[in-house]
Design a protein around this motif. Structure first.
Motif, PDB file in Angstrom:
ATOM      1  N   LEU A   1       0.829  -1.209   0.000  1.00 33.53           N
ATOM      2  CA  LEU A   1       0.000   0.000   0.000  1.00 33.53           C
ATOM      3  C   LEU A   1       0.863   1.258   0.000  1.00 33.53           C
ATOM      4  CD1 LEU A   1      -2.737  -0.881   2.671  1.00 33.53           C
ATOM      5  CD2 LEU A   1      -3.002  -0.885   0.186  1.00 33.53           C
ATOM      6  N   ASN A   2       1.996   1.182   0.704  1.00 35.36           N
ATOM      7  CA  ASN A   2       2.868   2.348   0.831  1.00 35.36           C
ATOM      8  C   ASN A   2       4.293   1.843   0.995  1.00 35.36           C
ATOM      9  OD1 ASN A   2       4.425   4.511   1.811  1.00 35.36           O
ATOM     10  ND2 ASN A   2       2.643   5.505   2.730  1.00 35.36           N
ATOM     11  N   SER A   3       5.030   1.853  -0.090  1.00 36.05           N
ATOM     12  CA  SER A   3       6.413   1.365  -0.063  1.00 36.05           C
ATOM     13  C   SER A   3       7.411   2.474   0.236  1.00 36.05           C
ATOM     14  CB  SER A   3       6.762   0.711  -1.403  1.00 36.05           C
ATOM     15  OG  SER A   3       6.607   1.655  -2.469  1.00 36.05           O
ATOM     16  N   THR A   4       6.938   3.727   0.275  1.00 36.57           N
ATOM     17  CA  THR A   4       7.828   4.860   0.531  1.00 36.57           C
ATOM     18  C   THR A   4       8.279   4.896   1.981  1.00 36.57           C
ATOM     19  OG1 THR A   4       6.780   6.165  -1.210  1.00 36.57           O
ATOM     20  CG2 THR A   4       7.986   7.382   0.468  1.00 36.57           C
ATOM     21  N   PHE A   5       7.378   4.509   2.891  1.00 31.46           N
ATOM     22  CA  PHE A   5       7.647   4.615   4.320  1.00 31.46           C
ATOM     23  C   PHE A   5       8.254   3.315   4.837  1.00 31.46           C
ATOM     24  CE2 PHE A   5       6.634   4.940   8.847  1.00 31.46           C
ATOM     25  CZ  PHE A   5       6.921   6.272   9.106  1.00 31.46           C
ATOM     26  N   ASP A   6       9.290   3.426   5.667  1.00 31.68           N
ATOM     27  CA  ASP A   6       9.969   2.251   6.209  1.00 31.68           C
ATOM     28  C   ASP A   6       9.207   1.759   7.442  1.00 31.68           C
ATOM     29  OD1 ASP A   6      11.637   0.328   7.236  1.00 31.68           O
ATOM     30  OD2 ASP A   6      13.465   1.509   7.038  1.00 31.68           O
ATOM     31  N   TRP A   7       8.206   0.914   7.207  1.00 34.38           N
ATOM     32  CA  TRP A   7       7.343   0.443   8.296  1.00 34.38           C
ATOM     33  C   TRP A   7       8.110  -0.395   9.313  1.00 34.38           C
ATOM     34  CZ3 TRP A   7       3.117   3.049   8.625  1.00 34.38           C
ATOM     35  CH2 TRP A   7       2.515   3.553   7.468  1.00 34.38           C
ATOM     36  N   ASN A   8       9.005  -1.254   8.867  1.00 30.29           N
ATOM     37  CA  ASN A   8       9.727  -2.118   9.797  1.00 30.29           C
ATOM     38  C   ASN A   8      10.551  -1.309  10.780  1.00 30.29           C
ATOM     39  OD1 ASN A   8       8.720  -4.526   8.750  1.00 30.29           O
ATOM     40  ND2 ASN A   8      10.352  -4.697   7.220  1.00 30.29           N
ATOM     41  N   SER A   9      11.224  -0.272  10.270  1.00 30.54           N
ATOM     42  CA  SER A   9      12.011   0.584  11.162  1.00 30.54           C
ATOM     43  C   SER A   9      11.111   1.308  12.149  1.00 30.54           C
ATOM     44  CB  SER A   9      12.812   1.605  10.345  1.00 30.54           C
ATOM     45  OG  SER A   9      13.799   0.976   9.577  1.00 30.54           O
ATOM     46  N   TYR A  10       9.948   1.740  11.667  1.00 28.20           N
ATOM     47  CA  TYR A  10       9.019   2.437  12.551  1.00 28.20           C
ATOM     48  C   TYR A  10       8.530   1.515  13.665  1.00 28.20           C
ATOM     49  CZ  TYR A  10       4.897   4.612  14.457  1.00 28.20           C
ATOM     50  OH  TYR A  10       3.978   5.117  15.350  1.00 28.20           O
ATOM     51  N   PHE A  11       8.055   0.318  13.308  1.00 30.14           N
ATOM     52  CA  PHE A  11       7.513  -0.598  14.314  1.00 30.14           C
ATOM     53  C   PHE A  11       8.573  -0.959  15.352  1.00 30.14           C
ATOM     54  CE2 PHE A  11       4.573  -2.140  10.712  1.00 30.14           C
ATOM     55  CZ  PHE A  11       3.626  -1.180  11.035  1.00 30.14           C
ATOM     56  N   THR A  12       9.803  -1.182  14.891  1.00 30.25           N
ATOM     57  CA  THR A  12      10.889  -1.487  15.823  1.00 30.25           C
ATOM     58  C   THR A  12      11.180  -0.293  16.718  1.00 30.25           C
ATOM     59  OG1 THR A  12      11.895  -3.033  14.249  1.00 30.25           O
ATOM     60  CG2 THR A  12      13.299  -2.191  16.017  1.00 30.25           C
ATOM     61  N   GLY A  13      11.194   0.895  16.113  1.00 26.69           N
ATOM     62  CA  GLY A  13      11.547   2.107  16.850  1.00 26.69           C
ATOM     63  C   GLY A  13      10.557   2.475  17.938  1.00 26.69           C
ATOM     64  N   VAL A  14       9.280   2.194  17.727  1.00 26.72           N
ATOM     65  CA  VAL A  14       8.292   2.534  18.760  1.00 26.72           C
ATOM     66  C   VAL A  14       8.177   1.433  19.809  1.00 26.72           C
ATOM     67  CG1 VAL A  14       6.930   4.095  17.324  1.00 26.72           C
ATOM     68  CG2 VAL A  14       6.359   1.652  17.374  1.00 26.72           C
ATOM     69  N   GLY A  15       8.951   0.371  19.637  1.00 26.79           N
ATOM     70  CA  GLY A  15       8.964  -0.672  20.654  1.00 26.79           C
ATOM     71  C   GLY A  15       7.831  -1.662  20.556  1.00 26.79           C
ATOM     72  N   ALA A  16       7.221  -1.794  19.379  1.00 24.21           N
ATOM     73  CA  ALA A  16       6.130  -2.761  19.222  1.00 24.21           C
ATOM     74  C   ALA A  16       6.681  -4.186  19.268  1.00 24.21           C
ATOM     75  CB  ALA A  16       5.407  -2.535  17.898  1.00 24.21           C
ATOM     76  N   PRO A  17       5.935  -5.107  19.870  1.00 23.72           N
ATOM     77  CA  PRO A  17       6.350  -6.513  19.785  1.00 23.72           C
ATOM     78  C   PRO A  17       6.250  -6.990  18.339  1.00 23.72           C
ATOM     79  CG  PRO A  17       4.132  -6.352  20.677  1.00 23.72           C
ATOM     80  CD  PRO A  17       4.654  -4.949  20.577  1.00 23.72           C
ATOM     81  N   LYS A  18       6.943  -8.045  18.019  1.00 26.02           N
ATOM     82  CA  LYS A  18       6.899  -8.547  16.643  1.00 26.02           C
ATOM     83  C   LYS A  18       5.496  -9.029  16.295  1.00 26.02           C
ATOM     84  CE  LYS A  18      11.749  -9.834  16.077  1.00 26.02           C
ATOM     85  NZ  LYS A  18      11.965  -8.749  15.098  1.00 26.02           N
TER      86      LYS A  18
END
Length: 259
Positions: free
Chosen positions: A163-180
């Motif tokens: 849906l949105n390949s411009t934004f680095d979702w994996n880095s965001y989820f890791t950075g906010v401390g979300a569980p896998k």
């Protein structure tokens, strides 16, 4: 906890210290924004701002899985709009047009309070309005959001990336401390698509202006009185019809309770 509450409340009530500090508490965020070198670095700043409570670009959190109430799942939602609802950006009746004009004037005034001259602040306010209007094009109105069938789209992480390949979702989820996690509810897929369009359409300098705006508007209630009053005049008096700002002690009790 009582000691922490008392300390927080006392700090909030020290109005002379707040006035003396000015906008210095925001300097670190402003400097990080100024130091951005590419749009690929935006997720790092959005992580920090989300953790500080700023409503930037989109919303992320956790919610019950609508189709399995025993599960709590990740949820990605619309966000990043200064006005309360998408319709505020598009209705063409006289009152709505006037309200948008007042919003742009408010954004300009806040940039001026930060020290920008009137010409620069007016240009910055236009950028903010352009970005937010672009994001609003992909957002649902309040009526649509009341239908649970329309705000549930459980997708894999890979489907989100399409849906949105411009934004680095994996880095965001890791950075906010979300569980896998492998899947999440994407409340509004069209918003995520539109987010990519808006990210691509605006320059890095535009995004720096947008981020700077959301830093100051998020912090406005705790800043010196000029910011508090300007923030209240638009968001409370103009939008909601509230006539008077609560006494400082009541606001400080509320802030301490919330935080």
């Amino acid at each position: 906890r009582r000691v922490l509450f008392r300390s927080y409340y006392a700090s909030c009530m020290d109005e002379s210290a707040v006035e003396k500090a000015g906008t210095k508490p925001l300097d670190a965020d402003f400097q990080r924004i100024a130091n951005l070198r590419s749009k690929q670095d935006l997720p790092k700043q959005i992580i920090r701002l989300h953790r500080e409570g700023a409503d930037v670009l989109f919303g992320f959190g956790a919610n019950s899985d609508f189709k399995n109430a025993s599960q709590i799942i990740a949820e990605l939602d619309q966000g990043g709009l200064g006005l309360p609802d998408r319709d505020y950006y598009f209705k063409d009746d006289a009152k709505s047009v006037e309200l948008r004009e007042k919003y742009v004037a408010h954004v300009q005034k806040m940039f001026q309070l930060l020290g920008d001259n009137a010409t620069k602040a007016a240009a910055e306010a236009k950028v903010v309005m352009d970005i937010e209007t672009g994001l609003a094009k992909g957002a649902f109105d309040q009526t649509t959001r009341r239908d649970p069938q329309k705000i549930y789209h459980k997708l894999t992480n890979q489907e989100l990336a399409t849906l949105n390949s411009t934004f680095d979702w994996n880095s965001y989820f890791t950075g906010v401390g979300a569980p896998k996690f492998d899947s999440l509810n994407v409340v509004e897929p069209e918003f995520v698509k539109q987010m990519q369009t808006v990210l691509n359409a605006h320059s890095l300098d535009d995004w720096k202006i947008y981020l700077r705006w959301h830093v100051v508007t998020a912090g406005a209630p705790m800043l010196p009185s000029a910011f508090v009053n300007e923030n209240f005049d638009f968001f409370n008096k103009t939008l909601q019809g509230t006539k008077e700002l609560l006494p400082r002690w009541k606001r400080c009790v509320g802030f301490a309770d919330d935080d």
